[in-house]
Design a protein around this motif. Structure first.
Motif, PDB file in Angstrom:
ATOM      1  N   ASP A 251       0.826  -1.213   0.000  1.00 53.89           N
ATOM      2  CA  ASP A 251       0.000   0.000   0.000  1.00 53.89           C
ATOM      3  C   ASP A 251       0.859   1.262   0.000  1.00 53.89           C
ATOM      4  O   ASP A 251       0.520   2.255  -0.654  1.00 53.89           O
ATOM      5  CB  ASP A 251      -0.916  -0.009   1.224  1.00 53.89           C
ATOM      6  CG  ASP A 251      -1.805   1.219   1.291  1.00 53.89           C
ATOM      7  OD1 ASP A 251      -2.780   1.289   0.514  1.00 53.89           O
ATOM      8  OD2 ASP A 251      -1.518   2.112   2.111  1.00 53.89           O
TER       9      ASP A 251
ATOM     10  N   TRP B 224       2.006   3.205  -3.328  1.00 56.58           N
ATOM     11  CA  TRP B 224       1.183   4.065  -4.194  1.00 56.58           C
ATOM     12  C   TRP B 224       1.793   5.455  -4.343  1.00 56.58           C
ATOM     13  O   TRP B 224       1.726   6.059  -5.417  1.00 56.58           O
ATOM     14  CB  TRP B 224      -0.230   4.171  -3.626  1.00 56.58           C
ATOM     15  CG  TRP B 224      -1.066   2.959  -3.865  1.00 56.58           C
ATOM     16  CD1 TRP B 224      -1.501   2.065  -2.935  1.00 56.58           C
ATOM     17  CD2 TRP B 224      -1.556   2.486  -5.130  1.00 56.58           C
ATOM     18  NE1 TRP B 224      -2.225   1.070  -3.533  1.00 56.58           N
ATOM     19  CE2 TRP B 224      -2.280   1.307  -4.884  1.00 56.58           C
ATOM     20  CE3 TRP B 224      -1.447   2.947  -6.434  1.00 56.58           C
ATOM     21  CZ2 TRP B 224      -2.912   0.580  -5.893  1.00 56.58           C
ATOM     22  CZ3 TRP B 224      -2.073   2.219  -7.448  1.00 56.58           C
ATOM     23  CH2 TRP B 224      -2.790   1.062  -7.171  1.00 56.58           C
TER      24      TRP B 224
ATOM     25  N   TYR C 128       0.479  -7.071  -5.616  1.00 53.63           N
ATOM     26  CA  TYR C 128      -0.566  -6.762  -4.635  1.00 53.63           C
ATOM     27  C   TYR C 128      -1.943  -7.126  -5.207  1.00 53.63           C
ATOM     28  O   TYR C 128      -2.766  -7.788  -4.556  1.00 53.63           O
ATOM     29  CB  TYR C 128      -0.475  -5.277  -4.297  1.00 53.63           C
ATOM     30  CG  TYR C 128      -1.434  -4.730  -3.275  1.00 53.63           C
ATOM     31  CD1 TYR C 128      -2.129  -5.536  -2.379  1.00 53.63           C
ATOM     32  CD2 TYR C 128      -1.620  -3.340  -3.187  1.00 53.63           C
ATOM     33  CE1 TYR C 128      -2.986  -4.990  -1.435  1.00 53.63           C
ATOM     34  CE2 TYR C 128      -2.472  -2.789  -2.244  1.00 53.63           C
ATOM     35  CZ  TYR C 128      -3.160  -3.616  -1.385  1.00 53.63           C
ATOM     36  OH  TYR C 128      -4.004  -3.070  -0.448  1.00 53.63           O
ATOM     37  N   GLN C 129      -2.180  -6.725  -6.443  1.00 57.17           N
ATOM     38  CA  GLN C 129      -3.463  -7.021  -7.072  1.00 57.17           C
ATOM     39  C   GLN C 129      -3.683  -8.524  -7.219  1.00 57.17           C
ATOM     40  O   GLN C 129      -4.785  -9.025  -6.976  1.00 57.17           O
ATOM     41  CB  GLN C 129      -3.531  -6.331  -8.435  1.00 57.17           C
ATOM     42  CG  GLN C 129      -3.557  -4.816  -8.348  1.00 57.17           C
ATOM     43  CD  GLN C 129      -3.459  -4.163  -9.712  1.00 57.17           C
ATOM     44  OE1 GLN C 129      -3.010  -4.778 -10.679  1.00 57.17           O
ATOM     45  NE2 GLN C 129      -3.888  -2.913  -9.800  1.00 57.17           N
TER      46      GLN C 129
ATOM     47  N   TRP D 286      -9.693  -3.239  -6.950  1.00 53.84           N
ATOM     48  CA  TRP D 286      -9.455  -1.802  -6.820  1.00 53.84           C
ATOM     49  C   TRP D 286     -10.247  -1.221  -5.648  1.00 53.84           C
ATOM     50  O   TRP D 286      -9.780  -0.314  -4.956  1.00 53.84           O
ATOM     51  CB  TRP D 286      -9.782  -1.087  -8.122  1.00 53.84           C
ATOM     52  CG  TRP D 286      -8.725  -1.266  -9.158  1.00 53.84           C
ATOM     53  CD1 TRP D 286      -8.631  -2.275 -10.072  1.00 53.84           C
ATOM     54  CD2 TRP D 286      -7.585  -0.429  -9.374  1.00 53.84           C
ATOM     55  NE1 TRP D 286      -7.511  -2.120 -10.843  1.00 53.84           N
ATOM     56  CE2 TRP D 286      -6.849  -0.998 -10.450  1.00 53.84           C
ATOM     57  CE3 TRP D 286      -7.115   0.738  -8.785  1.00 53.84           C
ATOM     58  CZ2 TRP D 286      -5.668  -0.426 -10.929  1.00 53.84           C
ATOM     59  CZ3 TRP D 286      -5.941   1.308  -9.264  1.00 53.84           C
ATOM     60  CH2 TRP D 286      -5.230   0.722 -10.323  1.00 53.84           C
TER      61      TRP D 286
ATOM     62  N   MET E  41      -8.385  -2.111  -2.383  1.00 55.43           N
ATOM     63  CA  MET E  41      -7.190  -1.273  -2.246  1.00 55.43           C
ATOM     64  C   MET E  41      -7.572   0.120  -1.751  1.00 55.43           C
ATOM     65  O   MET E  41      -6.902   0.687  -0.880  1.00 55.43           O
ATOM     66  CB  MET E  41      -6.440  -1.196  -3.577  1.00 55.43           C
ATOM     67  CG  MET E  41      -5.737  -2.478  -3.972  1.00 55.43           C
ATOM     68  SD  MET E  41      -4.577  -2.297  -5.376  1.00 55.43           S
ATOM     69  CE  MET E  41      -5.698  -1.835  -6.691  1.00 55.43           C
TER      70      MET E  41
END
Length: 424
Positions: A180, A183, A206-207, A247, A250
């Motif tokens: 995270d 980003w 991560y995705q 998404w 996240m």
């Protein structure tokens, strides 16, 4: 005489970061809606905005947020992604609209599918787990007699608690937290291209991790947000796509962790910087929920967000041209004396409400009202409760001088809270 044409607003001005409220009080009187000389290409302001207009009064801000057809939310694109980032992210989950950057009619569909995962019942049932995480953090420093309550407490507790609530296994918390944090490197200009490429590559990992998590929860549901999201359906059988799930989660983690940690830190600052507030709350614990509302009104971490004018619109006696970015200053509206008598006074009895009973806007308003607002309230309350239970004599260090900063462009919070107590 000062006019709107003379006004400037720079949210990154060090003096405003330290204490923006005198400036907000002044501009609400001189020019409550004004065009700013601030560059329109700053992060989270439309690339194509002809001009940036700043809104400071409660009633004007409420009008903007309650009329998404005039002031849509979807064009907050910010700087264009570097080609290195675009190339790497193309290998991951395709970009999907989230609650934050969607407009009608898609927003209603997304909110219908997502808000059940954040039900008040689920959040309240999870409160003991938040206190458990708070207790673990306090166990780590209670015997020392001192700690920095932002880095060692608010940040740590809210991070683990939200990840637990979302459904991330505890053994993966550290890795998801690291992902995270990337980003900022991926999307904020100024980082070397190769660093941005490497960060984007990690974001794809991560995705894929979240994709596997959702696939598992589809087959093996648990009592967590990930399971609720993957099984959510509308009356006609519509479901979230994998891209929307990934998404969306996240976004939920980033906002649910950061803003709540910052909100707890600011709340503790308000209570401990004026020790009588802490003592009064210790004696009247039943006022804690009201105190949290007032703390969010006075020092909610989200300072502003942006919208775009869909057409020429008059607001506060000023014509805002179509295509302009409209910055709504939540922190200014929350101390508007027309809405909140004696706005700089900490008064839990008002529960953050205006003269008319309308609530503070620390969590927004209208269709984009924060879906995690209930989580924020419960988590901040749990964090304060745990300290009251375990360290009732906690106080800020005698040489403490408050310093505020912007961990993100639109977020303001106290930088550190060095505290002491009598170790048991």
């Amino acid at each position: 005489m000062t006019t709107a044409a003379d006004m400037t607003y720079d949210p990154f001005d060090p003096e405003l970061i330290q204490d923006p409220h005198p400036f907000y009080h002044r501009i609400r009187q001189l020019a409550p809606v004004f065009p700013s000389s601030m560059s329109s290409d700053m992060w989270m302001v439309s690339d194509e905005a002809a001009k940036v207009y700043v809104v400071t009064r409660y009633d004007d801000l409420a009008y903007v947020l309650e009329h998404p057809e005039l002031f849509p939310s979807g064009n907050k694109t910010g700087p264009e992604d570097p080609p290195e980032v675009t190339e790497e992210l193309a290998r991951g989950i395709p970009k999907a609209k989230t609650l934050y950057d969607s407009d009608q009619p898609g927003h209603t569909r997304l909110r219908t599918l997502m808000q059940g995962a954040w039900s008040s019942q689920r959040v309240e049932q999870f409160a003991p787990r938040i206190r458990d995480w708070a207790g673990k953090a306090i166990d780590g420093f209670a015997g020392t007699g001192s700690a920095e309550l932002f880095a060692e407490y608010a940040d740590v507790v809210m991070d683990h608690a939200i990840l637990d609530f979302l459904g991330i296994p505890s053994e993966d918390h550290e890795q998801v937290h690291a992902w995270d944090k990337l980003w900022v490197k991926v999307f904020i200009p100024g980082h070397p291209p190769e660093d941005q490429r490497a960060a984007a590559r990690e974001i794809v990992e991560y995705q894929r991790y979240l994709e596997r998590l959702f696939n598992d929860r589809r087959e093996n549901p648990r009592d967590d947000v990930a399971s609720a999201l993957v099984h959510a359906t509308t009356d006609d059988g519509d479901r979230l796509t994998m891209a929307e799930l990934v998404w969306g989660l996240m976004e939920m983690y980033g906002a649910g962790y950061g803003n709540t940690a910052e909100g707890l830190a600011n709340m503790l600052f308000l209570l401990l910087h004026e020790p009588q507030r802490w003592e009064e709350l210790l004696q009247q614990r039943e006022l804690l929920a009201d105190a949290v509302e007032e703390g969010l009104r006075m020092e909610g971490p989200v300072q502003w967000l942006s919208r775009e004018a869909a057409q020429d619109t008059e607001l506060g006696g000023v014509t805002i041209p179509k295509g302009s970015t409209v910055m709504v200053l939540y922190s200014a509206a929350n101390r508007d004396p027309e809405a909140f008598p004696e706005p700089d006074e900490f008064c839990p009895a008002r529960r953050g409400a205006t003269r008319t009973g309308a609530k503070h806007v620390a969590h927004g308003r209208g269709i984009h009202y924060c879906v995690g607002a209930g989580w924020s309230r419960v988590a901040i309350r749990a964090g304060v409760e745990a300290l009251m239970d375990r360290l009732p004599d906690v106080r800020l260090r005698a040489d403490f001088t408050p310093e505020f900063h912007l961990p993100e462009p639109m977020v303001r919070c106290v930088k550190a809270l060095p505290a002491v107590w009598q170790p048991s």
